[in-house]
Motif scaffolding. Structure first.
Motif, PDB file in Angstrom:
ATOM      1  N   CYS A 182       0.816  -1.213   0.000  1.00 52.21           N
ATOM      2  CA  CYS A 182       0.000   0.000   0.000  1.00 52.21           C
ATOM      3  C   CYS A 182       0.847   1.259   0.000  1.00 52.21           C
ATOM      4  O   CYS A 182       0.403   2.308  -0.483  1.00 52.21           O
ATOM      5  N   ARG A 183       2.051   1.193   0.525  1.00 51.67           N
ATOM      6  CA  ARG A 183       2.953   2.345   0.532  1.00 51.67           C
ATOM      7  C   ARG A 183       3.861   2.372  -0.693  1.00 51.67           C
ATOM      8  O   ARG A 183       4.647   3.302  -0.855  1.00 51.67           O
ATOM      9  N   GLY A 184       3.799   1.336  -1.536  1.00 51.85           N
ATOM     10  CA  GLY A 184       4.610   1.278  -2.742  1.00 51.85           C
ATOM     11  C   GLY A 184       6.091   1.184  -2.477  1.00 51.85           C
ATOM     12  O   GLY A 184       6.900   1.680  -3.271  1.00 51.85           O
ATOM     13  N   LEU A 185       6.478   0.534  -1.388  1.00 49.98           N
ATOM     14  CA  LEU A 185       7.881   0.533  -0.968  1.00 49.98           C
ATOM     15  C   LEU A 185       8.620  -0.714  -1.450  1.00 49.98           C
ATOM     16  O   LEU A 185       8.099  -1.824  -1.394  1.00 49.98           O
ATOM     17  N   GLY A 186       9.848  -0.502  -1.891  1.00 49.73           N
ATOM     18  CA  GLY A 186      10.692  -1.609  -2.327  1.00 49.73           C
ATOM     19  C   GLY A 186      12.143  -1.311  -1.998  1.00 49.73           C
ATOM     20  O   GLY A 186      12.456  -0.416  -1.218  1.00 49.73           O
ATOM     21  N   GLY A 187      13.042  -2.061  -2.613  1.00 50.01           N
ATOM     22  CA  GLY A 187      14.463  -1.911  -2.327  1.00 50.01           C
ATOM     23  C   GLY A 187      14.867  -2.728  -1.116  1.00 50.01           C
ATOM     24  O   GLY A 187      14.324  -3.808  -0.859  1.00 50.01           O
ATOM     25  N   GLN A 188      15.792  -2.198  -0.341  1.00 47.20           N
ATOM     26  CA  GLN A 188      16.295  -2.903   0.833  1.00 47.20           C
ATOM     27  C   GLN A 188      15.360  -2.634   2.018  1.00 47.20           C
ATOM     28  O   GLN A 188      15.085  -1.480   2.349  1.00 47.20           O
ATOM     29  N   ILE A 189      14.879  -3.698   2.651  1.00 42.47           N
ATOM     30  CA  ILE A 189      13.999  -3.587   3.818  1.00 42.47           C
ATOM     31  C   ILE A 189      14.733  -4.187   5.015  1.00 42.47           C
ATOM     32  O   ILE A 189      15.186  -5.344   4.951  1.00 42.47           O
ATOM     33  N   VAL A 190      14.867  -3.440   6.093  1.00 40.70           N
ATOM     34  CA  VAL A 190      15.539  -3.930   7.295  1.00 40.70           C
ATOM     35  C   VAL A 190      14.532  -3.906   8.449  1.00 40.70           C
ATOM     36  O   VAL A 190      13.990  -2.850   8.788  1.00 40.70           O
ATOM     37  N   ILE A 191      14.291  -5.081   9.035  1.00 39.71           N
ATOM     38  CA  ILE A 191      13.332  -5.204  10.138  1.00 39.71           C
ATOM     39  C   ILE A 191      14.084  -5.319  11.454  1.00 39.71           C
ATOM     40  O   ILE A 191      14.884  -6.250  11.647  1.00 39.71           O
ATOM     41  N   ASP A 192      13.839  -4.373  12.340  1.00 33.26           N
ATOM     42  CA  ASP A 192      14.389  -4.430  13.698  1.00 33.26           C
ATOM     43  C   ASP A 192      13.363  -5.173  14.553  1.00 33.26           C
ATOM     44  O   ASP A 192      12.392  -4.595  15.028  1.00 33.26           O
ATOM     45  N   MET A 193      13.571  -6.477  14.697  1.00 29.10           N
ATOM     46  CA  MET A 193      12.609  -7.325  15.387  1.00 29.10           C
ATOM     47  C   MET A 193      12.507  -6.979  16.875  1.00 29.10           C
ATOM     48  O   MET A 193      13.456  -6.474  17.482  1.00 29.10           O
ATOM     49  N   ALA A 194      11.345  -7.293  17.455  1.00 28.55           N
ATOM     50  CA  ALA A 194      11.192  -7.191  18.903  1.00 28.55           C
ATOM     51  C   ALA A 194      12.065  -8.253  19.565  1.00 28.55           C
ATOM     52  O   ALA A 194      12.324  -9.315  18.982  1.00 28.55           O
ATOM     53  N   PRO A 195      12.554  -7.995  20.778  1.00 28.84           N
ATOM     54  CA  PRO A 195      13.422  -8.979  21.453  1.00 28.84           C
ATOM     55  C   PRO A 195      12.745 -10.341  21.570  1.00 28.84           C
ATOM     56  O   PRO A 195      11.596 -10.442  22.022  1.00 28.84           O
ATOM     57  N   ALA A 196      13.445 -11.374  21.133  1.00 28.38           N
ATOM     58  CA  ALA A 196      12.932 -12.752  21.207  1.00 28.38           C
ATOM     59  C   ALA A 196      14.125 -13.697  21.212  1.00 28.38           C
ATOM     60  O   ALA A 196      15.171 -13.389  20.619  1.00 28.38           O
ATOM     61  N   PRO A 197      14.012 -14.849  21.871  1.00 27.97           N
ATOM     62  CA  PRO A 197      15.121 -15.806  21.907  1.00 27.97           C
ATOM     63  C   PRO A 197      15.512 -16.276  20.506  1.00 27.97           C
ATOM     64  O   PRO A 197      14.670 -16.340  19.604  1.00 27.97           O
ATOM     65  N   LYS A 198      16.793 -16.611  20.321  1.00 26.39           N
ATOM     66  CA  LYS A 198      17.254 -17.078  19.019  1.00 26.39           C
ATOM     67  C   LYS A 198      16.524 -18.339  18.564  1.00 26.39           C
ATOM     68  O   LYS A 198      16.368 -18.576  17.363  1.00 26.39           O
ATOM     69  N   LYS A 199      16.064 -19.122  19.526  1.00 30.28           N
ATOM     70  CA  LYS A 199      15.372 -20.367  19.164  1.00 30.28           C
ATOM     71  C   LYS A 199      14.049 -20.091  18.444  1.00 30.28           C
ATOM     72  O   LYS A 199      13.491 -20.979  17.784  1.00 30.28           O
ATOM     73  N   ASP A 200      13.543 -18.847  18.562  1.00 30.11           N
ATOM     74  CA  ASP A 200      12.284 -18.495  17.907  1.00 30.11           C
ATOM     75  C   ASP A 200      12.490 -18.017  16.472  1.00 30.11           C
ATOM     76  O   ASP A 200      11.513 -17.785  15.745  1.00 30.11           O
ATOM     77  N   ARG A 201      13.743 -17.862  16.051  1.00 30.33           N
ATOM     78  CA  ARG A 201      13.989 -17.283  14.741  1.00 30.33           C
ATOM     79  C   ARG A 201      13.427 -18.121  13.598  1.00 30.33           C
ATOM     80  O   ARG A 201      12.918 -17.589  12.613  1.00 30.33           O
TER      81      ARG A 201
END
Length: 344
Positions: A279-298
């Motif tokens: 809906c925002r027409g966004l592309g290119g490089q997307i970087v998600i700063d995830m909420a804190p979660a254990p590595k086992k949940d990745r």
């Protein structure tokens, strides 16, 4: 309203198409400024210069410049046909390919690639065979133009499919005969109303009367996209903010203080992010700063991301996790960013 609805109207004086799913904005198409090369447009272009070391070439179009990757063997002054594959960032050349495709709702004609094929999304063998038979009956033996029958053909009327096959094949053959050398537009790209018909599945309801955006609250939904905030279930939310280099997505757990708050927020983000980017027409490089979660949940989070983007029509590559725990995506720039339209 439950179900899917499509609305064809205008926004800020531009043709626009909106798709709502259960009353929420799920996809949005808005026409760019007049004179901007449209996605899918086919041009006769002239080579200005070869970019040595990059394997590409700068081309001259009637409306400006274009960049072609893989320009091996081209020399300045050469003339060739190219197709627009995306929108350029401000100050950059329009991306193009020298392998144009002629696409409609049911069929894609592929010049120089003979043979008939059916979308892999159609898995019923009997249906695949019947569609291939229809293609052979319509065109005869494969010639210099190939054909791909799209997934929409699974539910299409045979006469409409045959008409699409003929129209796209004849257009491809007509363009192939073009003998001009000066830069010019050969086939225009699609406007939002035509693209909605071509790309979106049939809805539960279609609204085409003037003012449907206003009467159904879509104008307000589009204006709300000015804000980077996207609310998620469970009081979680994300911020989607485009910068010149990349699109930053920040995941927030809100008032949820449970032990699984991070996992729940990240999975909710995965499910909501494709529509937020569309809906925002966004592309290119997307970087998600995830909420804190254990590595086992990745693995679970990544599975949710892959499932969500699998149904997204814009080509998106899931690059994976960074050492800092961010998740990176690479998304094709095939839409004009909405913030450029709203600021224009």
């Amino acid at each position: 309203m439950k179900g899917t609805t499509i609305h064809l109207d205008t926004f800020a004086g531009r043709l626009a198409a909106a798709r709502l799913r259960d009353g929420l904005l799920d996809d949005l198409l808005i026409a760019p400024d007049e004179g901007t090369p449209l996605l899918g447009a086919i041009y006769r272009a002239t080579v200005d210069r070869v970019v040595k070391g990059h394997g590409g070439a700068m081309l001259r179009l009637p409306e400006g410049t274009a960049y072609l990757k893989g320009a091996k063997g081209l020399q300045p002054g050469d003339s060739l046909q190219v197709q627009v594959t995306g929108y350029a960032e401000p100050g950059k050349a329009v991306p193009v390919t020298d392998r144009p495709l002629f696409k409609s709702r049911f069929a894609i004609a592929t010049p120089g690639k003979p043979g008939f094929n059916v979308s892999r999304q159609i898995r019923d063998d009997d249906l695949r065979d019947s569609l291939l038979e229809l293609a052979h009956d319509t065109l005869g033996p494969p010639a210099d133009v190939g054909l791909i029958l799209r997934s929409a053909a699974a539910e299409g009327d045979p006469d409409e499919i045959a008409a699409d096959i003929m129209a796209m094949t004849e257009l491809a053959q007509q363009v192939a005969k073009d003998g001009t050398r000066d830069p010019q537009l050969l086939v225009d790209g699609t406007d939002p109303h035509t693209e909605a018909w071509r790309e979106w599945p049939l809805p539960d309801a279609l609204y085409t009367e003037p003012g449907t955006f206003r009467t159904n609250g879509i104008d307000e939904m589009i204006e709300a996209l000015r804000s980077p905030r996207v609310d998620l279930p469970g009081d979680h939310w994300i911020s989607v903010e485009p910068t010149r280099a990349l699109v930053a997505v920040d995941v927030n757990t809100g008032a949820d203080a449970s032990l699984a708050a991070g996992l729940k927020a990240n999975i909710a983000t995965a499910r909501a992010l494709p529509a937020a980017l569309r809906c925002r027409g966004l592309g290119g490089q997307i970087v998600i700063d995830m909420a804190p979660a254990p590595k086992k949940d990745r693995r679970q989070i990544e599975h949710a991301l892959r499932a969500a983007f699998r149904a997204d029509p814009v080509d998106t590559v899931l690059a994976g996790w960074t050492p800092l725990g961010h998740f990176e995506l690479q998304r094709k720039r095939e839409r004009l960013p909405l913030h450029q339209i709203l600021e224009g």
